[in-house]
Design a protein around this motif. Structure first.
Motif, PDB file in Angstrom:
ATOM      1  N   ARG A   1       0.816  -1.218   0.000  1.00 35.55           N
ATOM      2  CA  ARG A   1       0.000   0.000   0.000  1.00 35.55           C
ATOM      3  C   ARG A   1       0.846   1.262   0.000  1.00 35.55           C
ATOM      4  O   ARG A   1       0.360   2.344  -0.325  1.00 35.55           O
ATOM      5  N   ASN A   2       2.115   1.151   0.377  1.00 39.40           N
ATOM      6  CA  ASN A   2       2.990   2.324   0.444  1.00 39.40           C
ATOM      7  C   ASN A   2       3.807   2.552  -0.825  1.00 39.40           C
ATOM      8  O   ASN A   2       4.611   3.476  -0.882  1.00 39.40           O
ATOM      9  N   LEU A   3       3.604   1.712  -1.832  1.00 39.13           N
ATOM     10  CA  LEU A   3       4.326   1.899  -3.081  1.00 39.13           C
ATOM     11  C   LEU A   3       3.631   2.930  -3.959  1.00 39.13           C
ATOM     12  O   LEU A   3       2.400   2.983  -4.033  1.00 39.13           O
ATOM     13  N   ALA A   4       4.430   3.734  -4.652  1.00 36.86           N
ATOM     14  CA  ALA A   4       3.900   4.643  -5.664  1.00 36.86           C
ATOM     15  C   ALA A   4       3.281   3.792  -6.781  1.00 36.86           C
ATOM     16  O   ALA A   4       3.680   2.638  -6.968  1.00 36.86           O
ATOM     17  N   PRO A   5       2.324   4.336  -7.518  1.00 33.15           N
ATOM     18  CA  PRO A   5       1.610   3.533  -8.521  1.00 33.15           C
ATOM     19  C   PRO A   5       2.512   2.773  -9.504  1.00 33.15           C
ATOM     20  O   PRO A   5       2.280   1.587  -9.768  1.00 33.15           O
ATOM     21  N   GLY A   6       3.515   3.411 -10.043  1.00 31.96           N
ATOM     22  CA  GLY A   6       4.412   2.728 -10.981  1.00 31.96           C
ATOM     23  C   GLY A   6       5.184   1.606 -10.321  1.00 31.96           C
ATOM     24  O   GLY A   6       5.360   0.523 -10.902  1.00 31.96           O
ATOM     25  N   ASN A   7       5.647   1.836  -9.106  1.00 27.09           N
ATOM     26  CA  ASN A   7       6.359   0.801  -8.361  1.00 27.09           C
ATOM     27  C   ASN A   7       5.423  -0.349  -7.997  1.00 27.09           C
ATOM     28  O   ASN A   7       5.803  -1.518  -8.060  1.00 27.09           O
ATOM     29  N   PHE A   8       4.208  -0.013  -7.629  1.00 24.87           N
ATOM     30  CA  PHE A   8       3.209  -1.042  -7.309  1.00 24.87           C
ATOM     31  C   PHE A   8       2.978  -1.941  -8.521  1.00 24.87           C
ATOM     32  O   PHE A   8       2.942  -3.174  -8.395  1.00 24.87           O
ATOM     33  N   ALA A   9       2.835  -1.334  -9.700  1.00 20.12           N
ATOM     34  CA  ALA A   9       2.588  -2.113 -10.923  1.00 20.12           C
ATOM     35  C   ALA A   9       3.749  -3.067 -11.196  1.00 20.12           C
ATOM     36  O   ALA A   9       3.536  -4.223 -11.588  1.00 20.12           O
ATOM     37  N   ALA A  10       4.971  -2.614 -10.996  1.00 18.90           N
ATOM     38  CA  ALA A  10       6.143  -3.456 -11.245  1.00 18.90           C
ATOM     39  C   ALA A  10       6.195  -4.627 -10.261  1.00 18.90           C
ATOM     40  O   ALA A  10       6.477  -5.766 -10.648  1.00 18.90           O
ATOM     41  N   ILE A  11       5.911  -4.354  -8.997  1.00 15.69           N
ATOM     42  CA  ILE A  11       5.919  -5.419  -7.984  1.00 15.69           C
ATOM     43  C   ILE A  11       4.772  -6.390  -8.232  1.00 15.69           C
ATOM     44  O   ILE A  11       4.926  -7.608  -8.138  1.00 15.69           O
TER      45      ILE A  11
END
Length: 195
Positions: free
Chosen positions: A113-123
């Motif tokens: 939940r603490n990832l920025a949107p682009g980082n969230f998508a990559a993870i």
């Protein structure tokens, strides 16, 4: 700010990540400051930025490294072949790999939940690759009439949740050995797929 005397990027960088992992797993991403991470490593706060541009990047890098290591380890451990032995191998691998990395596992699941949107998508893409490995085993088992699975995707998510849950309660030296936990969980997974 200059690097601390005697520090080396190939040594200090991993120490920074290890300290961040311990602190974030213990206190949560939002509660941990870059200053705390620097203090844990013995750096001045400004020197931390020689190793990472910001806390968001540090979190993303930790999660990505964990998932890339997971994917590489499973690629090496996957025995191939028939679905039932592959499912057993996956279950045992998942438990073993995750029990050795409780802080990384906690962060990988609880700090999304603490990832920025682009980082969230990559993870999320890396997580889906791992989930797809199990789903492929289940689909193969369905096709070969080795498994009775009403929905391979749902069963994938249920099995991963069950297997990852070991990290919330298992303690080394407790009532059950790792080997016994693996046996019980494998039996539960086998029954879950009707094998």
């Amino acid at each position: 700010m200059a690097r601390k005397t005697g520090s080396h990027a190939d040594v200090t960088g991993p120490r920074v990540r290890a300290a961040a992992e311990r602190l974030i797993a213990r206190h949560g991403f939002a509660a941990v400051s870059m200053r705390q991470i620097a203090a844990e490593v013995g750096l001045q706060a400004g020197a931390l930025y020689l190793y990472t541009p910001d806390k968001q990047t540090l979190l993303f890098d930790m999660m990505r490294a964990h998932l890339e290591e997971l994917l590489a380890a499973w690629a090496e451990a996957d025995p191939g072949g028939a679905p039932l032995p592959r499912l057993e191998a996956f279950c045992r691998f998942h438990i073993c790999f995750h029990l050795d990395r409780p802080d990384a596992v906690f962060i990988a699941y609880m700090e999304l939940r603490n990832l920025a949107p682009g980082n969230f998508a990559a993870i999320e893409a890396l997580r889906r690759r791992y989930e797809a490995a199990l789903e492929a085993i289940l689909v193969d088992g369905q096709a070969k009439a080795a498994f009775e699975v009403p929905d391979a995707r749902l069963t994938t998510m249920a099995l991963i949740a069950m297997l990852t849950g070991v990290n919330t309660w298992y303690r080394e030296g407790g009532r059950l050995s790792r080997a016994r936990v693996e046996e019980i969980y494998w039996d539960l997974a086998r029954r879950a797929v009707g094998a």
